[in-house]
Scaffold this active site. Structure first.
Site, PDB file in Angstrom:
ATOM      1  N   ARG A 163      15.767  82.218 -49.895  1.00 40.57           N
ATOM      2  CA  ARG A 163      14.696  83.296 -49.378  1.00 40.57           C
ATOM      3  C   ARG A 163      14.950  84.616 -49.804  1.00 40.57           C
ATOM      4  NH1 ARG A 163      13.280  83.996 -45.039  1.00 40.57           N
ATOM      5  NH2 ARG A 163      14.928  82.797 -43.841  1.00 40.57           N
ATOM      6  N   TYR A 206      12.954  78.800 -55.577  1.00 37.77           N
ATOM      7  CA  TYR A 206      13.815  78.282 -54.464  1.00 37.77           C
ATOM      8  C   TYR A 206      13.221  78.228 -53.212  1.00 37.77           C
ATOM      9  CZ  TYR A 206      18.108  76.657 -52.555  1.00 37.77           C
ATOM     10  OH  TYR A 206      19.310  75.867 -51.877  1.00 37.77           O
ATOM     11  N   LYS A 243       7.176  77.969 -45.289  1.00 38.22           N
ATOM     12  CA  LYS A 243       7.096  79.268 -44.597  1.00 38.22           C
ATOM     13  C   LYS A 243       5.674  80.060 -44.853  1.00 38.22           C
ATOM     14  CE  LYS A 243      10.633  78.372 -42.846  1.00 38.22           C
ATOM     15  NZ  LYS A 243      12.056  78.343 -42.854  1.00 38.22           N
ATOM     16  N   HIS A 249       8.818  78.922 -35.874  1.00 37.41           N
ATOM     17  CA  HIS A 249       9.510  78.441 -36.450  1.00 37.41           C
ATOM     18  C   HIS A 249      10.727  77.517 -35.428  1.00 37.41           C
ATOM     19  CE1 HIS A 249      13.408  79.691 -38.992  1.00 37.41           C
ATOM     20  NE2 HIS A 249      12.911  78.491 -39.345  1.00 37.41           N
ATOM     21  N   SER A 305      16.948  80.906 -39.087  1.00 34.91           N
ATOM     22  CA  SER A 305      17.481  80.037 -40.164  1.00 34.91           C
ATOM     23  C   SER A 305      19.127  79.733 -40.170  1.00 34.91           C
ATOM     24  CB  SER A 305      17.153  80.803 -41.423  1.00 34.91           C
ATOM     25  OG  SER A 305      15.692  81.229 -41.307  1.00 34.91           O
ATOM     26  N   CYS A 344      20.912  78.025 -38.025  1.00 36.78           N
ATOM     27  CA  CYS A 344      21.306  78.196 -36.815  1.00 36.78           C
ATOM     28  C   CYS A 344      21.530  76.962 -35.994  1.00 36.78           C
ATOM     29  CB  CYS A 344      20.910  79.514 -36.123  1.00 36.78           C
ATOM     30  SG  CYS A 344      21.388  81.074 -36.652  1.00 36.78           S
ATOM     31  N   ASP A 368      11.917  72.434 -38.161  1.00 36.98           N
ATOM     32  CA  ASP A 368      11.520  73.458 -38.743  1.00 36.98           C
ATOM     33  C   ASP A 368      10.321  74.342 -38.346  1.00 36.98           C
ATOM     34  OD1 ASP A 368      12.808  75.472 -40.250  1.00 36.98           O
ATOM     35  OD2 ASP A 368      11.436  75.394 -41.875  1.00 36.98           O
ATOM     36  N   ARG A 385      20.963  72.727 -50.173  1.00 32.30           N
ATOM     37  CA  ARG A 385      20.002  72.121 -49.444  1.00 32.30           C
ATOM     38  C   ARG A 385      19.635  70.833 -49.704  1.00 32.30           C
ATOM     39  NH1 ARG A 385      17.139  75.101 -44.773  1.00 32.30           N
ATOM     40  NH2 ARG A 385      18.186  77.190 -44.924  1.00 32.30           N
TER      41      ARG A 385
END
Ligand code: GTP
Ligand code: SPV
Ligand code: MN
Length: 613
Positions: free
Chosen positions: A73, A212, A221, A241, A263, A265, A290, A382
């Site tokens: 991102r 991406y 998002k 989130h 993100s 974590c 998420d 990912r």
């Protein structure tokens, strides 16, 4: 020319308008079928975008390598457009909607030349449910289409039920038009211009130049957080989130919790936690990893759904020890992006095995040896996989009613100052601890400073003024008869040498059990100026020999260090000016006073009684 098979006139007009403006070679409306998915994946293989992995080792799976300039991102290229700048607030990149529309109109003009324009109707949440949101993504990226198929309900049927009802317009182009004779790139994108834009005046979304993740899968998002958070504020609910998980005790009682970590974590790992040895009879079930949409019900309880149907998880560090459930999920039917390729047609990433297999090809497609000086997989590599493949998925995961939330957990990546776990004294203090969440750098976004404040892990995702968001959270308490307890956790505290003090991963179950016990009024802890903390004896250590001294180091609060830390939040809070709820200033001062009044070494001295509702 209108497509007669599209019943929604607003949609068919929008398709015509975008077709005329972006000038694709052709338009294709997705039906969302498996056959279509296979066909699009085959076309991506033919185009050199996908490599089909070995059928025996990784059935029905693909590896995709992005352009090296398009790997995460892009927060500095993400804009929130509101007519009034203050409505976006100091933490968002604001842009004037009129100027942005004209800039994007120029960029999108002819941007799909030589490509197919895919129309992807999608539904976040269960189709037919009142809580669902319907969007239509128009995109020239087949990668985005197949990824959306795993992450959401997609297909014509989604808009057929809509008649002439409204949908969120999500326009996406990789911004790489082709002229006849051009050789296409395996990962087309625009090196010069990238824009990820939320127009909050009409709720539409536009993304240009990147293919991406959150830049391109616009249901995620962009819609489910930036657009939905504003809708939620107006309608009295929350778009967060957060992961959602159910914790079942040996008596069969399940407690649901939602947890926000910035993100990369640890949301995915935590959401799929496999209880460690010593926790026989305990089960963790995954609802989401998420995003959570959370609403107060008529009974005064909060209920949460995961609007997504799949996972877009961080690969590096995922292995049989850290996340066996995810390892099982990605055995097949998975799209891997920016992982390394093994000579036998499988994928690899740092942390998958202790030693890398010989003969790897790295995420850029180059031969790789351990001494080349960079990792074989990109740190933000990912995998994309449907939730149906995950063995820990909860039977309530697709239930439109959602699950009742008993606790909120917030955690960042903090090497110092913050203990393993503590419980806020009340809702208001919990909101403060969530708002002041911080984290040290991760790979999920470019351009991160060493430590940054990431309120509620929503810094890049809150679609309106963060001060109003804090006020919205504070106000929610009045609508709840049974407000969830709020906790902070920190798996990442380090010793002087920078080594983690806490083993983490499966062992986090011990912390989770304490949290569940606190919520169920059976857990004990000690009162401290920052909240309630477990003592060594309050944690279940079955199956793990974790010595008291290390635990104390992990839980220690240095009162002066903590006071300095809290003082440092003043600058962040000041940024919001008069829009910051006045309650916030009060909570901040009360906490500082409490810390300053506490005699040294009195922290964690008194034992707190179990919490009663
Ligand atoms: P996004 O998908 O970016 O929103 O992030 P996420 O929060 O789902 O991230 P994810 O679960 O994929 O986080 C992965 C990173 O967290 C890896 O670097 C893991 O090694 C690390 N991690 C997860 N759990 C733990 C833990 O308990 N202890 C430690 N030390 N690291 C952890
Ligand atoms: C995050 O960065 O928080 C993610 C990955 O979950 S992305 O979908 O790319 O935003
Ligand atoms: Mn995320």
């Amino acid at each position: 020319m209108a497509d007669p098979t599209i019943k929604n006139t607003a949609l068919s007009q929008w398709i015509d308008e975008i077709r005329a403006h972006c000038e694709p070679d052709c338009v294709y409306v997705c039906d969302g079928s498996d056959e279509e998915y296979d066909r699009l994946c085959a076309s991506l293989v033919a185009a050199g975008t996908f490599i089909r992995l070995d059928e025996a080792k990784r059935p029905n799976s693909y590896l995709c390598r992005s352009d090296p300039g398009d790997v995460a991102r892009l927060e500095h290229r993400t804009f929130v457009c509101t007519s009034n700048r203050d409505d976006a607030g100091p933490t968002n990149n604001w842009a004037d909607p009129t100027e942005m529309r004209s800039k994007l109109a120029q960029l999108f003009k002819g941007s799909m030349r030589g490509r197919t324009m895919y129309v992807v109707p999608f539904c976040m949440g269960e189709p037919g449910s009142d809580l669902a949101m319907i969007g239509v993504q128009i995109t020239d990226s087949a990668y985005a289409v197949v990824s959306m198929k795993l992450m959401a309900h997609i297909g014509r049927h989604v808009v057929d039920t809509l008649a002439d009802g409204d949908f969120v317009r999500c326009l996406h182009s990789v911004g790489a038009p082709l002229t006849p004779g051009d050789q296409d790139a395996p990962w087309p994108c625009n090196a010069e211009h990238k824009y990820i834009v939320s127009f909050q005046d009409d709720g539409s979304i536009a993304s240009f130049g990147s293919g991406y993740g959150g830049n391109a899968l616009l249901g995620k998002k962009c819609l489910a957080l930036r657009t939905a958070s504003l809708k939620a504020q107006r309608e009295g609910w929350l778009a967060e989130h957060m992961l959602i998980m159910g914790v079942e005790d040996p008596d069969g009682k399940t407690t649901y919790v939602a947890a926000a970590f910035p993100s990369a974590c640890g949301k995915t790992n935590f959401a799929m936690l496999l209880p460690p040895d010593g926790f026989e009879g305990w089960k963790v079930r995954t609802i989401g990893d998420d995003i959570a949409w959370i609403r107060p019900g008529a009974d005064g309880k909060l209920r949460a759904i995961n609007p997504e149907t799949g996972f877009f998880g961080v690969a590096p560090g995922t292995n049989e020890k850290t996340n066996p459930n995810m390892m099982a999920a990605i055995q097949r039917d998975t799209i891997f992006t920016n992982c390394a390729l093994t000579p036998d047609g499988d994928v690899w990433w740092e942390g998958l095995t202790e030693t890398p297999p010989a003969g790897l090809v790295d995420w850029r497609g180059c031969n790789w040896r351990p001494d080349v000086g960079h990792p074989a997989a990109h740190p933000n590599a990912r995998f994309t996989v449907s939730r149906d493949r995950c063995p820990s998925i909860d039977s309530m995961a697709a239930d439109p009613k959602g699950v009742p939330i008993s606790a909120f957990i917030f955690g960042g990546r903090l090497s110092h100052t913050f203990p393993l776990v503590f419980q806020a004294n009340d809702w208001r203090q919990g909101v403060y601890w969530a708002a002041t969440l911080g984290s040290e750098a991760t790979a999920a976004a470019e351009n991160q400073a060493a430590t940054r404040r990431d309120p509620f892990a929503m810094l890049p995702f809150c679609g309106y003024n963060m001060a109003d968001y804090f006020a919205h959270w504070l106000a929610l308490e009045r609508r709840l008869t049974d407000a969830p307890a709020i906790f902070r956790v920190n798996w990442f505290r380090c010793d002087k040498n920078g080594a983690f003090l806490w083993p983490g991963f499966r062992q986090n179950m011990r912390v989770l059990k304490w949290i569940v016990q606190r919520v169920e009024s059976t857990g004990t802890g000690a009162e401290t100026p920052i909240g309630i903390m477990p003592l060594h004896d309050n944690i279940d250590w079955s199956g793990l020999d974790f010595d008291r001294r290390t635990f104390e180091a992990l839980m220690a609060i240095d009162l002066e260090e903590m006071a300095t830390e809290i003082q440092s939040y003043g600058a962040m809070l000041d940024r919001f000016g008069p829009r910051l709820p006045s309650d916030f200033v009060t909570i901040h001062r009360t906490l500082l006073d409490a810390l300053q009044r506490t005699p040294r070494d009195a922290a964690a001295a008194r034992t707190a009684s179990p919490r009663r509702h």
